[in-house]
Enzyme design. Structure first.
Site, PDB file in Angstrom:
ATOM      1  N   THR A  66      68.851  36.359  26.183  1.00 57.22           N
ATOM      2  CA  THR A  66      69.800  37.436  25.793  1.00 57.22           C
ATOM      3  C   THR A  66      69.054  38.644  25.778  1.00 57.22           C
ATOM      4  O   THR A  66      69.576  39.526  26.188  1.00 57.22           O
ATOM      5  CB  THR A  66      70.471  36.953  24.605  1.00 57.22           C
ATOM      6  N   ILE A  97      68.234  28.200  17.055  1.00 59.48           N
ATOM      7  CA  ILE A  97      67.698  27.167  16.374  1.00 59.48           C
ATOM      8  C   ILE A  97      66.335  26.977  16.519  1.00 59.48           C
ATOM      9  O   ILE A  97      65.652  26.276  15.763  1.00 59.48           O
ATOM     10  CB  ILE A  97      68.472  25.853  16.397  1.00 59.48           C
ATOM     11  N   ASP A  98      65.820  27.272  17.553  1.00 61.77           N
ATOM     12  CA  ASP A  98      64.339  27.125  18.021  1.00 61.77           C
ATOM     13  C   ASP A  98      63.433  27.984  17.375  1.00 61.77           C
ATOM     14  O   ASP A  98      62.213  27.722  17.457  1.00 61.77           O
ATOM     15  CB  ASP A  98      63.929  27.351  19.511  1.00 61.77           C
ATOM     16  N   VAL A 145      73.766  17.701  17.892  1.00 62.82           N
ATOM     17  CA  VAL A 145      74.485  17.738  16.616  1.00 62.82           C
ATOM     18  C   VAL A 145      73.360  18.766  15.517  1.00 62.82           C
ATOM     19  O   VAL A 145      74.023  19.126  14.566  1.00 62.82           O
ATOM     20  CB  VAL A 145      74.452  16.317  16.034  1.00 62.82           C
ATOM     21  N   GLN A 146      72.441  19.098  15.928  1.00 64.69           N
ATOM     22  CA  GLN A 146      71.367  20.030  15.394  1.00 64.69           C
ATOM     23  C   GLN A 146      71.828  21.499  15.255  1.00 64.69           C
ATOM     24  O   GLN A 146      71.663  22.027  14.248  1.00 64.69           O
ATOM     25  CB  GLN A 146      70.087  19.905  15.878  1.00 64.69           C
TER      26      GLN A 146
END
Length: 370
Positions: A109, A130-131, A295-296
């Protein structure tokens, strides 16, 4: 103002939308328009007014009320064929008489936002992933929530590993950067942590597990980032990247690029299972795989992510009021600071080999396979 969410979904996106929206409407009396499904929604001119009612009750929601996609302005599928839709996006920006477009997303992005800035649009971005691999920011919203989920999963896997005297190999998201696997591995007490930044020697990993057995520990937890590679795999990829870099013609370059893509696809699909089988063979212990997957990044955002997203969102409104565009709102300690998109786009924040988390992991006896 316009706002969109792009790339993969992440906890904290709705909190950030709310932070921006409530700040610009309540404090600065500006109007906010949301575009659905990332840059595609802007290209297709699909929008929604984000008034107080729309923003109410979304702070605790996971995902994004705007929807998201991984479409790039300059390469978007239209009627099944890739096309450059930049001109259409610029036209719709003008038609809505936007003063600025706010883009919430990760590394991809940031690059897409810079591309639109270069077309003359006023752009501000917020770092989401999330990384935790967006450059120039201490952290990105979504990371803390995913870290908690992955840590809880490792906590729960301890009991079954101990009961059955097994190796449990748990795959954690992180294609290029190992922040999530490293943080969850340390917090969850994993015995081995394997990261994309540190190619591992399978014999050293197996020896670390055998050493635990010799000390009376009949089970082990291996936290592995999805992008972790063995020394052999890392060498193979380096060779192909060298071939691509020094290719004498387009055909050679295309062949090396295709081979790299094939290796990448095979690695992501099979690596963790193959690693588990290798460890079972080398240690004599039964080994099982758990892949946490999406799920994370699902569910309600943590308190820390809600706070971070709200903080960056309100700071974004301040930048708009000052007409300071072409920047990402970065977290720097307790401050929110503008960083030029040129310094962010195309860069990735990786785990350095001397990072305090790495040092702490080694101090407590965790093997990193090196």
């Amino acid at each position: 103002m316009g706002i969109l969410t792009a790339g993969g979904d992440s906890p904290g996106l709705n909190a950030a939308i709310r932070g921006v929206g409530k700040s610009v409407q309540g404090h600065y009396r500006m109007q906010l328009i949301g575009f659905r499904d990332g840059f595609r929604g802007l290209m297709e001119n699909r929008s929604m007014r984000l008034d107080g009612e729309r923003l109410s009750g979304i702070l605790t929601l996971g995902g994004t009320i705007l929807g998201t996609s991984r479409d790039k302005p300059q390469r978007m599928l239209v009627d099944g064929k890739p096309a450059d839709m930049t001109e259409t996006i610029v036209r719709h920006y003008r038609e809505h008489r936007l003063d600025v477009l706010i883009c919430l997303g990760g590394g991809g992005t940031q690059k897409n936002a810079l591309h639109l800035k270069q077309q003359g649009l006023n752009i501000i971005t917020l770092p989401k992933t999330i990384d935790n691999d967006v450059a120039c920011t201490d952290t990105s919203f979504g990371f803390d929530t995913a870290l908690g989920i992955a840590t809880e999963a490792i906590d729960r896997l301890h009991s079954t590993a101990h009961s059955h005297h097994r190796i449990i190999v748990v795959e954690i998201m992180g294609h290029r950067a190992g922040w999530l696997a490293l943080g969850a591995g340390i917090a969850g007490g994993a015995d081995v942590i394997l990261l994309p930044e540190i190619p591992y020697d399978i014999q050293r990993v197996a020896e670390a597990i055998r050493q635990r057995v010799r000390h009376g520990k009949s089970f082990s937890i291996v936290a592995v980032a999805e992008g972790a590679r063995s020394l052999e795999q890392a060498a193979q990829i380096r060779d192909l990247e060298e071939q691509k870099l020094h290719a004498r013609n387009k055909k050679q370059k295309r062949r090396a690029k295709q081979r790299l893509a094939e290796l990448e696809a095979d690695h992501l699909g099979n690596h963790t299972v193959q690693l588990s089988e290798q460890l079972e063979r080398l240690t004599g212990l039964e080994s099982r795989v758990t892949i946490l997957g999406h799920v994370q990044r699902g569910g309600a955002p943590s308190a820390a992510d809600r706070l971070l997203a709200t903080r960056l969102g309100s700071a974004c409104a301040d930048l708009v009021a000052r007409e300071q565009y072409g920047v990402m709102v970065a977290a720097a300690g307790e401050q929110a600071v503008p960083v030029p998109l040129e310094e962010v786009a195309g860069r990735r924040k990786l785990v350095p080999p001397d990072h305090p988390w790495i040092i702490s992991a080694k101090r407590v006896g965790t093997s990193l396979g090196d």
